[in-house]
Design an enzyme around this catalytic site. Structure first.
Site, PDB file in Angstrom:
ATOM      1  N   GLU A 120       0.878  -1.177   0.000  1.00 42.17           N
ATOM      2  CA  GLU A 120       0.000   0.000   0.000  1.00 42.17           C
ATOM      3  C   GLU A 120       0.909   1.219   0.000  1.00 42.17           C
ATOM      4  O   GLU A 120       1.304   1.725   1.046  1.00 42.17           O
ATOM      5  CB  GLU A 120      -0.892  -0.020   1.252  1.00 42.17           C
ATOM      6  CG  GLU A 120      -1.681   1.242   1.490  1.00 42.17           C
ATOM      7  CD  GLU A 120      -1.508   1.778   2.900  1.00 42.17           C
ATOM      8  OE1 GLU A 120      -2.014   2.864   3.153  1.00 42.17           O
ATOM      9  OE2 GLU A 120      -0.862   1.123   3.732  1.00 42.17           O
ATOM     10  N   GLU A 175       5.673   4.729  11.463  1.00 41.80           N
ATOM     11  CA  GLU A 175       4.237   4.954  11.370  1.00 41.80           C
ATOM     12  C   GLU A 175       3.601   5.012  12.753  1.00 41.80           C
ATOM     13  O   GLU A 175       2.724   5.836  13.017  1.00 41.80           O
ATOM     14  CB  GLU A 175       3.589   3.854  10.539  1.00 41.80           C
ATOM     15  CG  GLU A 175       2.093   4.002  10.380  1.00 41.80           C
ATOM     16  CD  GLU A 175       1.504   2.921   9.489  1.00 41.80           C
ATOM     17  OE1 GLU A 175       0.426   3.148   8.924  1.00 41.80           O
ATOM     18  OE2 GLU A 175       2.133   1.851   9.358  1.00 41.80           O
TER      19      GLU A 175
END
Length: 879
Positions: free
Chosen positions: A454, A727
């Site tokens: 992704e 992240e």
């Protein structure tokens, strides 16, 4: 003989628009920018000279108009090339000519492409996922004076002329909203052609057009089931004749040695392959193609890194550590028997037992494979990219020899503009982590992560990171191109920018922060580069977003009830519920609504839209008032007190009373103290906590947050060996294991927004007027730092500060470029206004060191505060 000494500035750094190389640009009247060197005085005039085949022209433009000055000559025609140089003029003094800068227009009108169409390999030529080859024989009857290849594709391509590589670009033409904007690139191929027979070969892979874009098979072949090439080769002979070769039925196609090519799964190449047969191509009936010239730099290999450590895993496998989490591919020298293979596997981190940690890649295999042809060969995959620090090289035969393994760093060829250093190596490393995360996520568009299945242009990530990005690299053309895609896809989505741009055609409603990129990013570009055309182009997109949210909020001006991502990845959220933040998502949405309305009012003022400026300023005031009515209690606290809530209220100017702001700042400090100075914010709040503290009298608390080593914190990531931003605050747990969450990336730039604070507060460099024409140099020492330096190549030149503390003696060295007025603020409260040159200031400063960390509170987990459900709006004022 008397020698005249010139006292006027030299002109340097002549640039065309925002291009590093202005070949095949899409403008007939490109604006010019330059810098001055050698004097503090900006000259009265600058003489511009443009030379070309039709002669030489000269014009004078005002000296102060050195950033994006209008083109002073007749517009360029398609293909027209001019070599431009400039010199400064002041009275009778004339400076030296600048280095020349070439500019060449591309094909500015659809008719310029003539009969060029898309040609595709016939069905069955290459298997799905494999790369095909398309070729065209070209017979030239005379020596070549000039030749240009205009090239684009559905898919990604790599071209060779007579066996020589065309250009240095990779993954061209990049990823745009293909049905609206299909970029083409212009190549100067004069030196690659010869009289007689020539062969142009274009290797063509799926890329973003037809390849896998997520783990969801619905998005395979997102743009179409056929790849193809559109090309136009224009040759000018020395005798004046012209020849054009287009994509037509005379092209041929064949399978290529690349048996598989995927961004996520990797590339497989068979060196034994030889084309069995060249077959006719299919000429596709595409209708007019939406061809556009590039606005930003192409993707290129920009750096090569050797391993810092290598370990033999077994007799066939070696694991390499490159010391830096990066994005690119491996390059290696390999030899061995025909049919033997070399397999390359990639990962960002290692498991505790030393294995590659591939679980965070999810379904992405990130594996490249080379089948040997029997001859020594240097191999570098052409049609894939990986995010990695560690790589394993495995052979399947003991006679295979692998040498000279290197990591090739690949990203958009952005010009580096920012630098930062300080006496605390961990904070310097934190800055570098943000810089490397931008590099890894700037592959043709701003993505969220570069390693798993992704890698998309998530709007929320760049909405919070754009200020930091523009302090690291020149992102003007890069982000302007992305904004053009955002605008066309926003229009198709009813005024709401999709969550990702380019979109994967999944309709989405308006989502705060993510949708606010439509306002925040163009405003940031204007603020940092001084280009009003960015705002002019983005105006319909900016207004469409704010007007849409206004309709959703209604007369109450409180945006509530829509599905939101809120303060995404609040550290207290469970690993499998990243949106389960402590801060009310409607509070976040309303605060960001107020901010975007305020920025839109400023944009209107900058564009001379006086009525719109008043209207949107009134709207921003109204939303701020609605925020206060809805989310503050009679005691002056925010409902559901959180770091994010207070940070947004303070940083966005939603509290208009001095006493209320001071009270909110104290409550924010209390929230930080209760968290043990650890971070309690996600994507929506993190970029603003340090600023909210800094600008409201609590600078040392901000430094204390930066000093905190336990998770969740910035320093924790650095101490755990991070070389890019993560992240999640705890993507790697304290025991060295990978966070169990399904969504865990070790290269995600959103939290790298802290780099902007380091540059503005620690380094002290701020833009007080668009493009830094007025600049601030106001470092704010603290946190035990004894020295820091920061620099930024602004549109006017290098702006820099370097300060040091010797006991209580503070010394600041400042550099201001010509054309800029800087306001210097010193820690003793005095200010100075200076112009171009180098300046040194000394004053007394007694550092106010932050308080020591409090003892841990009983029941507080090492990862931060336990998650609390946001209280019901209008509830108790206790907290």
């Amino acid at each position: 003989m008397t020698t005249h000494v010139t006292r006027v500035a030299g002109v340097v750094g002549l640039r065309i628009e925002h291009h590093r190389e202005a070949l095949g640009i899409g403008k007939s009247r490109p604006r010019l920018s330059w810098r001055y060197a050698g004097t503090e005085r900006v000259p009265e005039w600058v003489e511009i000279e443009a030379s070309g085949e039709t002669g030489t022209r000269r014009a004078r433009v005002p000296g102060p108009d050195q950033v994006l000055a209008p083109w002073p000559f007749p517009p360029l025609a398609s293909r027209e090339r001019r070599v431009v140089r400039a010199r400064a003029v002041a009275g009778t003094d004339v400076g030296p000519w600048s280095d020349p800068a070439a500019v060449e227009a591309g094909l500015l009108h659809p008719d310029d492409w003539g009969a060029s169409r898309m040609v595709a390999p016939a069905a069955g030529v290459a298997q799905q996922g494999a790369a095909a080859q398309l070729r065209r024989a070209i017979e030239l009857s005379a020596p070549v004076r000039r030749a240009r290849l205009y090239l684009t594709s559905w898919g990604v391509h790599l071209a060779h002329l007579n066996g020589a590589r065309v250009g240095t670009d990779l993954l061209a033409p990049g990823w745009t909203s293909y049905h609206h904007r299909l970029r083409y690139h212009t190549h100067d191929v004069t030196d690659l052609l010869r009289a007689g027979g020539n062969t142009l070969v274009v290797a063509l892979a799926d890329g973003w057009y037809r390849g896998r874009l997520t783990a969801d098979v619905r998005f395979d072949q997102a743009y179409g089931g056929r790849t193809g090439v559109c090309a136009r080769l224009e040759v000018g002979y020395e005798d004046g004749r012209q020849l054009a070769v287009v994509t037509d039925e005379f092209w041929q196609a064949a399978a290529s040695p690349v048996l598989a090519a995927s961004f996520y799964d990797g590339e497989t190449r068979d060196e034994r392959h030889r084309p069995a047969a060249w077959t006719p191509v299919e000429v596709l009936d595409t209708g007019p193609l939406p061809l556009v010239a590039p606005q930003g730099p192409p993707v290129r290999p920009v750096e090569t890194r050797a391993p810092v450590a290598s370990r033999v895993v077994d007799e066939l496998t070696t694991r390499h550590d490159f010391g830096q989490n990066l994005v690119g591919v491996l390059r290696l020298r390999v030899s061995g028997p025909p049919g033997a293979s070399v397999t390359l596997r990639h990962a960002e981190v290692l498991e505790r037992d030393g294995r590659l940690a591939t679980r965070p890649l999810r379904s992405a295999r990130a594996t490249d494979r080379l089948l040997l042809g029997g001859q020594p060969h240097t191999w570098q995959p052409d049609f894939t990219l990986h995010g990695f620090r560690h790589a394993e090289v495995t052979t399947d035969h003991p006679d295979v020899r692998v040498e000279d393994v290197r990591a090739v760093v690949v990203h958009s060829d952005l010009r580096r503009t920012g630098a930062f250093d300080c006496s605390d190596p961990e904070l310097t490393r934190l800055w570098e982590n943000a810089r490397w995360s931008l590099r890894g996520n700037a592959v043709d568009l701003p993505t969220d992560c570069p390693q798993r299945d992704e890698r998309l242009g998530w709007t929320g990530d760049i909405a919070v990171f754009a200020p930091a990005a523009t302090g690291l690299y020149d992102c003007a053309g890069f982000l302007s191109s992305w904004l053009a895609d955002l605008a066309v896809e926003q229009e198709e989505n009813g005024g709401a920018p999709p969550l990702t741009v380019p979109s994967l055609s999944v309709p989405t409603g308006p989502v705060a922060v993510w949708g606010d990129a439509a306002v925040v990013v163009p405003w940031t570009l204007y603020e940092r580069y001084g280009d009003p055309l960015v705002l002019e182009r983005a105006w319909p997109s900016m207004t469409a977003w704010v007007d849409l949210v206004h309709r959703r909020a209604g007369e109450a001006l409180v945006w509530e009830g829509d599905p939101q991502l809120g303060d995404w990845l609040d550290p207290a959220a469970p690993p499998d519920e990243p949106a389960a933040a402590r801060t009310d998502p409607d509070l976040v949405a309303t605060a960001w609504f107020a901010r975007s309305a305020r920025l839109l009012a400023r944009a209107a003022a900058a564009l001379g839209r006086t009525v719109d400026a008043r209207r949107y300023a009134a709207l921003a005031d109204g939303v701020a008032a609605a925020f206060r009515r809805t989310y503050t209690t009679p005691a002056g606290r925010l409902v559901g007190e959180t770091q994010t809530g207070y940070a947004l209220a303070l940083a966005f100017g939603l509290l208009t009373d001095d006493a209320a702001r001071a009270h909110a700042a104290r409550r924010l400090v209390r929230q930080v103290e209760l968290a043990g100075y650890r971070i309690g914010t996600g994507f929506a709040g993190t970029p603003f906590v340090l600023d909210a503290l800094t600008e409201h009298g609590h600078l040392q608390v901000a430094y204390r947050m930066l000093a905190e080593p336990s998770p969740p914190s910035y320093r924790y990531q650095v101490r755990m060996g991070a070389t890019t931003m993560w992240e999640r605050w705890d993507s790697l747990l304290p025991d060295g294991s990978v966070n169990p969450g399904e969504m865990t990336s070790f290269n995600h730039y959103a939290y790298g927004a802290v780099a902007d604070w380091l540059q503005r507060v620690v380094g002290g460099l701020t833009a007080l007027a668009p493009g830094y024409r007025r600049a601030g140099i106001r470092p704010r020492p603290g946190g035990g730092l004894t020295a820091a330096s920061a620099s930024l190549l602004t549109p006017y030149g290098r702006l820099a500060s370097a300060w040091r503390l010797d006991d209580d003696r503070f010394t600041l060295d400042a550099e201001v470029p010509p054309g800029v007025v800087a306001e210097v603020g010193l820690p003793d409260g005095t200010t100075r206004q200076v112009t171009a040159g180098r300046h040194t200031f000394t004053t007394r400063h007694r550092p106010d060191y932050p308080p020591p960390p409090p003892a841990p509170r009983p029941g507080t987990p090492p990862g931060g505060l336990a998650r609390r459900t946001p209280p019901v709006r209008g509830g108790s004022a206790a907290g």
